[in-house]
Motif scaffolding. Structure first.
Motif, short mmCIF file in Angstrom:
data_model
loop_
_atom_site.label_atom_id
_atom_site.label_comp_id
_atom_site.label_asym_id
_atom_site.label_seq_id
_atom_site.Cartn_x
_atom_site.Cartn_y
_atom_site.Cartn_z
N LYS A 56 -6.28 6.91 -5.95
CA LYS A 56 -6.55 8.32 -6.27
C LYS A 56 -8.02 8.65 -6.09
O LYS A 56 -8.38 9.75 -5.65
CB LYS A 56 -6.11 8.63 -7.70
N ALA A 57 -8.90 7.73 -6.45
CA ALA A 57 -10.33 8.00 -6.37
C ALA A 57 -10.77 8.28 -4.93
O ALA A 57 -11.63 9.13 -4.69
CB ALA A 57 -11.11 6.83 -6.95
N LYS A 58 -10.14 7.57 -3.99
CA LYS A 58 -10.51 7.75 -2.58
C LYS A 58 -9.58 8.72 -1.85
O LYS A 58 -9.79 9.02 -0.67
CB LYS A 58 -10.49 6.39 -1.87
N GLY A 59 -8.54 9.16 -2.54
CA GLY A 59 -7.61 10.08 -1.90
C GLY A 59 -6.79 9.45 -0.79
O GLY A 59 -6.44 10.10 0.19
N ILE A 60 -6.45 8.16 -0.96
CA ILE A 60 -5.69 7.43 0.07
C ILE A 60 -4.28 7.14 -0.44
O ILE A 60 -4.10 6.67 -1.56
CB ILE A 60 -6.38 6.09 0.42
N VAL A 61 -3.29 7.44 0.37
CA VAL A 61 -1.91 7.09 0.09
C VAL A 61 -1.35 6.36 1.32
O VAL A 61 -1.41 6.88 2.44
CB VAL A 61 -1.04 8.33 -0.21
N LEU A 62 -0.85 5.16 1.10
CA LEU A 62 -0.27 4.36 2.18
C LEU A 62 1.21 4.11 1.88
O LEU A 62 1.55 3.74 0.76
CB LEU A 62 -0.99 3.02 2.30
N ALA A 63 2.06 4.31 2.86
CA ALA A 63 3.49 4.08 2.69
C ALA A 63 4.01 3.23 3.82
O ALA A 63 3.45 3.23 4.93
CB ALA A 63 4.25 5.41 2.64
N ASP A 64 5.09 2.49 3.55
CA ASP A 64 5.75 1.56 4.48
C ASP A 64 5.00 0.22 4.45
O ASP A 64 3.79 0.16 4.66
CB ASP A 64 5.79 2.10 5.91
N SER A 65 5.76 -0.84 4.21
CA SER A 65 5.13 -2.14 4.00
C SER A 65 4.36 -2.64 5.22
O SER A 65 3.29 -3.23 5.08
CB SER A 65 6.19 -3.18 3.59
N ARG A 66 4.88 -2.40 6.41
CA ARG A 66 4.16 -2.87 7.59
C ARG A 66 2.87 -2.10 7.79
O ARG A 66 1.83 -2.68 8.13
CB ARG A 66 5.05 -2.75 8.84
N ALA A 67 2.91 -0.78 7.57
CA ALA A 67 1.70 0.02 7.69
C ALA A 67 0.66 -0.41 6.65
O ALA A 67 -0.54 -0.51 6.96
CB ALA A 67 2.03 1.50 7.53
N ILE A 68 1.12 -0.67 5.44
CA ILE A 68 0.21 -1.11 4.38
C ILE A 68 -0.43 -2.45 4.74
O ILE A 68 -1.65 -2.63 4.62
CB ILE A 68 0.96 -1.22 3.04
N CYS A 69 0.39 -3.39 5.19
CA CYS A 69 -0.14 -4.72 5.53
C CYS A 69 -1.12 -4.64 6.70
O CYS A 69 -2.17 -5.30 6.68
CB CYS A 69 1.01 -5.66 5.86
N GLU A 70 -0.81 -3.83 7.70
CA GLU A 70 -1.72 -3.69 8.84
C GLU A 70 -3.04 -3.05 8.39
O GLU A 70 -4.11 -3.42 8.88
CB GLU A 70 -1.07 -2.83 9.92
N TYR A 71 -2.97 -2.11 7.44
CA TYR A 71 -4.19 -1.48 6.93
C TYR A 71 -5.14 -2.52 6.34
O TYR A 71 -6.35 -2.52 6.63
CB TYR A 71 -3.83 -0.43 5.87
#
Length: 223
Positions: A56-71
């Protein structure tokens, strides 16, 4: 700090948890039941599926496990899980897809439906025919794991990778739900025992789902 919206028996959430722990990324857990996602969760992920990771502090939302892991592969240098040559990275991604799609579809999804959703949500008995088929397919997938680890220490080569995290996450849920028979799969069982002994995996083994209890061997490192 990151907040991980997850569900205890969601294998994709487990995969993300393993990666974050291996990389030393701090996070807090927030439970989101798949049968009753909240309106606020739908706003975070219109697909309505876990996992979702939010800062929330950075305003980042990541969804989907592969996208999250790649991030996190791109932003955290520690413990690279998609590494090596371009060919090796392609092999890691192939195996991740195999477990995320085939193992999940063949084994984990039917087990979750029959042994979790039917019990908690639908109040129905499991279909023994579906369970037998899922366990049969689990046996076939474990034969492939046997072959992989008979050729090198980890699934995609000489070092642990995202392929191992994806496979262990799926297998751990199937094992929790009593869908794994390790008989005749000594190579796969040995690989999984090594993985179970890692600090990143221990929290998963101590968690319990209300109403549904795992078999006795589930939490044993050599079980």
């Amino acid at each position: 700090m990151w907040r991980l919206y997850q569900f205890p028996l969601c294998p994709f959430s487990r995969k993300v948890r393993l990666l974050l722990s291996e990389k030393g990324v701090g996070y807090e857990l927030w439970r989101e039941n798949p049968w009753e996602p909240s309106d606020s969760f739908w706003r975070l992920n219109p697909a309505g599926r876990t996992p979702v990771l939010e800062d929330k502090a950075k305003g980042i939302v990541l969804a989907d496990s592969r996208a999250i892991c790649e991030y996190f592969e791109e932003t955290v240098d520690k413990a690279a899980m998609i590494n090596g040559t371009a060919t090796n990275r392609a092999e890691i991604r192939r195996l991740v897809a195999l477990f995320d799609e085939n193992f999940f579809g063949d084994v984990v999804a039917p087990l979750l439906h029959e042994r979790m959703k039917k019990r908690i949500v639908l109040r129905q008995p499991p279909d023994s025919r579906v369970l037998r088929e899922a366990m049969k397919l689990a046996h076939e997938h474990l034969e492939y794991v046997d072959w992989l680890v008979s050729n090198h220490p980890w699934l995609a080569g000489s070092t642990m990778s995202m392929a191992d995290l994806a496979a262990a996450a799926q297998i751990s849920v199937a094992d929790y739900l009593g869908g794994i028979d390790w008989t005749g799969h000594e190579e796969a069982r040995g690989w999984y025992a090594v993985f179970k002994s890692r600090p990143s995996f221990r929290p998963l083994l101590t968690e319990r789902m209300e109403v549904i209890q795992p078999p006795a061997h589930y939490a044993l490192v050599d079980g």
